[in-house]
Design a protein around this motif. Structure first.
Motif, short mmCIF file in Angstrom:
data_model
loop_
_atom_site.label_atom_id
_atom_site.label_comp_id
_atom_site.label_asym_id
_atom_site.label_seq_id
_atom_site.Cartn_x
_atom_site.Cartn_y
_atom_site.Cartn_z
N VAL A 158 3.03 39.91 -51.42
CA VAL A 158 1.87 40.84 -51.40
C VAL A 158 1.23 41.04 -52.81
O VAL A 158 -0.13 41.11 -53.05
CB VAL A 158 2.38 42.36 -50.92
N ARG A 159 2.06 41.09 -53.85
CA ARG A 159 1.34 41.06 -55.07
C ARG A 159 0.49 39.75 -55.33
O ARG A 159 -0.48 40.05 -56.03
CB ARG A 159 2.68 41.06 -56.34
N GLY A 160 1.10 38.61 -54.85
CA GLY A 160 0.02 37.34 -55.08
C GLY A 160 -1.16 37.45 -54.35
O GLY A 160 -1.99 36.95 -54.82
N VAL A 161 -1.09 38.14 -53.31
CA VAL A 161 -2.38 38.23 -52.39
C VAL A 161 -3.39 39.11 -53.23
O VAL A 161 -4.55 38.98 -53.37
CB VAL A 161 -2.01 38.73 -50.87
N ILE A 162 -2.67 40.22 -53.80
CA ILE A 162 -3.69 41.13 -54.40
C ILE A 162 -4.08 40.38 -55.68
O ILE A 162 -5.45 40.49 -55.91
CB ILE A 162 -2.82 42.27 -54.89
N LYS A 163 -3.50 39.68 -56.38
CA LYS A 163 -3.87 38.85 -57.60
C LYS A 163 -5.06 37.90 -56.98
O LYS A 163 -6.07 37.70 -57.67
CB LYS A 163 -2.57 38.00 -58.25
N MET A 164 -4.74 37.15 -55.87
CA MET A 164 -5.79 36.06 -55.29
C MET A 164 -7.09 37.09 -55.29
O MET A 164 -8.18 36.27 -55.40
CB MET A 164 -5.37 35.63 -54.14
N LYS A 214 -10.42 34.50 -54.98
CA LYS A 214 -10.12 33.48 -54.11
C LYS A 214 -10.74 33.47 -52.68
O LYS A 214 -11.13 34.79 -52.51
CB LYS A 214 -8.53 33.27 -54.08
N ASP A 215 -10.84 32.31 -51.97
CA ASP A 215 -11.44 32.39 -50.75
C ASP A 215 -10.73 33.09 -49.80
O ASP A 215 -9.66 33.12 -49.63
CB ASP A 215 -11.74 30.76 -50.30
N CYS A 216 -11.61 33.40 -48.70
CA CYS A 216 -11.13 34.29 -47.70
C CYS A 216 -10.01 33.58 -46.84
O CYS A 216 -8.86 34.05 -46.40
CB CYS A 216 -12.04 34.68 -46.67
N LYS A 217 -10.25 32.31 -46.63
CA LYS A 217 -9.21 31.44 -45.74
C LYS A 217 -7.66 31.56 -46.52
O LYS A 217 -6.83 31.69 -45.99
CB LYS A 217 -9.71 30.22 -45.67
N SER A 218 -7.91 31.52 -47.92
CA SER A 218 -6.48 31.08 -48.55
C SER A 218 -5.77 32.66 -48.49
O SER A 218 -4.73 32.65 -48.35
CB SER A 218 -6.79 30.69 -50.01
N ILE A 262 -6.28 35.06 -46.01
CA ILE A 262 -5.63 35.30 -44.77
C ILE A 262 -4.36 34.33 -44.44
O ILE A 262 -3.55 34.80 -43.80
CB ILE A 262 -6.91 34.91 -43.91
N THR A 263 -4.51 33.15 -45.06
CA THR A 263 -3.26 32.17 -44.83
C THR A 263 -1.96 32.85 -45.44
O THR A 263 -0.86 33.10 -44.89
CB THR A 263 -3.40 31.00 -45.31
N GLN A 264 -2.39 33.37 -46.74
CA GLN A 264 -1.20 34.20 -47.24
C GLN A 264 -0.67 35.41 -46.44
O GLN A 264 0.45 35.98 -46.23
CB GLN A 264 -1.39 34.28 -48.60
N MET A 265 -1.64 36.38 -46.12
CA MET A 265 -1.36 37.46 -45.27
C MET A 265 -0.67 37.04 -43.83
O MET A 265 0.27 37.84 -43.62
CB MET A 265 -2.84 38.15 -45.09
N THR A 266 -1.03 36.10 -43.37
CA THR A 266 -0.52 35.79 -42.34
C THR A 266 1.08 35.27 -42.38
O THR A 266 2.22 35.76 -41.64
CB THR A 266 -0.99 34.53 -41.45
N ALA A 267 1.42 34.52 -43.47
CA ALA A 267 2.74 34.30 -44.04
C ALA A 267 3.67 35.50 -44.19
O ALA A 267 4.73 35.69 -44.01
CB ALA A 267 2.54 33.39 -45.44
#
Length: 86
Positions: A18-24, A29-33, A35-40
């Motif tokens: 989650v912290r990584g996504v917030i940093k992204m 960073k692009d939406c696709k990346s 969303i991919t991380q949020m799905t993970a």
């Protein structure tokens, strides 16, 4: 029920994701990346939930039930928790 270090570590990994996504997001960073991380993350939470329910079921069956009826009730409750988590 006592929660093992393994259970807690699973959630700590999710916390890191989650912290990584917030940093992204902060880095735009692009939406696709993202969303991919949020799905993970969702998948990791689902696996952690199933793991906790399974371990809880195991402990309950071993320590808290004496009759087949009690075991059936514990199993039914565990199934309901899994279904509810989805």
């Amino acid at each position: 029920m006592e929660y093992s270090a393994d259970m807690k570590n699973r959630l700590k990994r999710v916390e890191g994701q989650v912290r990584g996504v917030i940093k992204m997001m902060d880095d735009e960073k692009d939406c696709k990346s993202i969303i991919t991380q949020m799905t993970a993350i969702r998948s990791a939470i689902d696996r952690a939930t199933a793991y906790v329910v399974a371990k809880n079921l195991e402990v309950c069956l071993r320590e808290q039930t004496e009759t087949e009826e009690e075991r059936d009730e514990v199993i039914e409750e565990a199934i309901k928790m899994l279904v509810k988590s989805r």
